[in-house]
Design a protein around this motif. Structure first.
Motif, PDB file in Angstrom:
ATOM      1  N   ARG A 129       0.926   5.685  -9.280  1.00  0.00           N
ATOM      2  CA  ARG A 129       0.876   4.685  -8.039  1.00  0.00           C
ATOM      3  C   ARG A 129       1.704   5.301  -6.658  1.00  0.00           C
ATOM      4  O   ARG A 129       2.733   5.841  -7.149  1.00  0.00           O
ATOM      5  N   ILE A 130       1.111   5.034  -5.667  1.00  0.00           N
ATOM      6  CA  ILE A 130       1.811   5.368  -4.452  1.00  0.00           C
ATOM      7  C   ILE A 130       2.361   4.122  -3.880  1.00  0.00           C
ATOM      8  O   ILE A 130       1.550   3.304  -3.601  1.00  0.00           O
ATOM      9  N   THR A 131       3.518   4.036  -3.460  1.00  0.00           N
ATOM     10  CA  THR A 131       4.189   2.827  -3.105  1.00  0.00           C
ATOM     11  C   THR A 131       5.156   3.002  -1.554  1.00  0.00           C
ATOM     12  O   THR A 131       5.681   2.291  -1.005  1.00  0.00           O
ATOM     13  N   SER A 132       4.934   4.338  -1.200  1.00  0.00           N
ATOM     14  CA  SER A 132       5.641   4.660   0.140  1.00  0.00           C
ATOM     15  C   SER A 132       4.943   5.747   0.888  1.00  0.00           C
ATOM     16  O   SER A 132       4.463   6.844   0.133  1.00  0.00           O
ATOM     17  N   ILE A 133       4.954   5.727   2.296  1.00  0.00           N
ATOM     18  CA  ILE A 133       4.283   6.674   3.011  1.00  0.00           C
ATOM     19  C   ILE A 133       5.294   8.019   2.762  1.00  0.00           C
ATOM     20  O   ILE A 133       4.810   9.246   3.196  1.00  0.00           O
ATOM     21  N   PHE A 147       1.182  11.021  -0.725  1.00  0.00           N
ATOM     22  CA  PHE A 147       0.589  10.254  -0.102  1.00  0.00           C
ATOM     23  C   PHE A 147      -0.082  11.005   0.962  1.00  0.00           C
ATOM     24  O   PHE A 147      -1.186  10.744   1.522  1.00  0.00           O
ATOM     25  N   TRP A 162       0.073   2.596   7.264  1.00  0.00           N
ATOM     26  CA  TRP A 162       0.128   2.514   5.651  1.00  0.00           C
ATOM     27  C   TRP A 162       1.322   1.980   5.118  1.00  0.00           C
ATOM     28  O   TRP A 162       1.663   1.705   3.953  1.00  0.00           O
ATOM     29  N   LYS A 163       2.438   1.891   5.989  1.00  0.00           N
ATOM     30  CA  LYS A 163       3.663   1.594   5.520  1.00  0.00           C
ATOM     31  C   LYS A 163       3.805   0.260   4.636  1.00  0.00           C
ATOM     32  O   LYS A 163       4.231   0.056   3.598  1.00  0.00           O
ATOM     33  N   LEU A 176       1.409  -0.219   1.579  1.00  0.00           N
ATOM     34  CA  LEU A 176       1.760   0.504   0.264  1.00  0.00           C
ATOM     35  C   LEU A 176       3.035  -0.352  -0.384  1.00  0.00           C
ATOM     36  O   LEU A 176       3.320   0.068  -1.564  1.00  0.00           O
ATOM     37  N   GLU A 177       3.727  -0.906   0.527  1.00  0.00           N
ATOM     38  CA  GLU A 177       4.987  -1.612  -0.057  1.00  0.00           C
ATOM     39  C   GLU A 177       4.503  -3.024  -0.576  1.00  0.00           C
ATOM     40  O   GLU A 177       5.560  -3.719  -1.175  1.00  0.00           O
ATOM     41  N   VAL A 215      -2.322   1.146  -4.839  1.00  0.00           N
ATOM     42  CA  VAL A 215      -2.831   2.552  -4.578  1.00  0.00           C
ATOM     43  C   VAL A 215      -2.511   3.645  -5.665  1.00  0.00           C
ATOM     44  O   VAL A 215      -1.259   3.760  -5.740  1.00  0.00           O
ATOM     45  N   GLU A 244      -7.877   2.596  -4.184  1.00  0.00           N
ATOM     46  CA  GLU A 244      -6.750   1.236  -3.767  1.00  0.00           C
ATOM     47  C   GLU A 244      -7.755   0.235  -4.220  1.00  0.00           C
ATOM     48  O   GLU A 244      -9.027  -0.016  -3.864  1.00  0.00           O
TER      49      GLU A 244
END
Length: 223
Positions: free
Chosen positions: A5-9, A14, A36-37, A40-41, A47, A61
């Motif tokens: 999982r992606i949670t930050s640019i 990412f 995207w900031k 993603l948060e 994502v 996503e």
């Protein structure tokens, strides 16, 4: 293959994911990097990337709307053929959504997706990746159980310029595979929620949603 999982640019994965999106999708379908900031948060937006031998080879996503009991697949990208990326992403996504629905105490009734009409998007090569070819993707999604929601569909460009994008169909994967219709009110409410982030919506989109709000049901047709 790993499902991460992606949670930050700021996550190096990412950058690879965003580059993959730009290679595969038309420009109007790709949100600008810095924008995207916040998504993603957002804990409600999920994502994930498929990582094979340290390389991002696919991404998806999606999100789950507890009050609607539906999910939405924002996108799925297969970066190369021959690795089983599509099946890997689809299985991991469905497992995650089932767990999310179970945690709410109410079952998921289905999942929306926007699916390219290959006859209206023939001039885009989708990065030259054959599994991303609209003809292939549409047939694969049909096999998964997606059905076309039977109304003329447009959506606002993700470039937020007020343009209407017309090369897609809005589709639905019902958990009841025998379902032949869907609540028009549900579709309209979902679309208003989903596109609330875009301030500049075309008049055609507003008219489309208003038309749905005046109906009771919409037919589900084969892809």
């Amino acid at each position: 293959m790993d499902y991460i999982r992606i949670t930050s640019i700021d996550n190096p994965l990412f950058r690879d994911m965003h580059n993959l999106m730009k290679e595969v999708f038309p420009p109007e379908e790709v949100l600008e990097y810095s924008l995207w900031k916040e998504p993603l948060e957002d804990p409600g937006i999920r994502v994930f990337v498929a990582v094979h031998e340290g390389k991002v080879v696919g991404t998806t996503e999606y999100r789950y709307y507890e009050d609607f009991q539906v999910a939405m697949t924002d996108f799925t990208i297969i970066g190369q053929a021959g690795l089983g990326i599509g099946r890997f992403l689809a299985r991991r996504r469905w497992k995650d959504l089932e767990e999310l629905a179970a945690s709410t105490g109410r079952p998921m009734i289905g999942m929306f997706a926007e699916i390219y009409d290959p006859y209206r998007i023939e001039d885009h090569a989708f990065g030259g990746v054959k599994p991303m070819d609209p003809y292939v993707r549409r047939e694969v999604l049909s096999h998964l159980g997606y059905k076309r929601i039977d109304f003329p569909y447009v959506h606002p460009s993700w470039e937020n310029n007020g343009e209407a994008v017309e090369e897609l169909d809005l589709c639905f994967l019902p958990t009841d595979e025998d379902a032949e219709e869907i609540s028009a009110q549900l579709v309209a409410a979902f679309l208003r929620r989903y596109y609330a982030v875009l301030a500049n919506k075309p008049e055609a989109w507003e008219a489309m949603v208003a038309g749905l709000e005046a109906r009771e049901t919409v037919a589900l047709k084969p892809l």
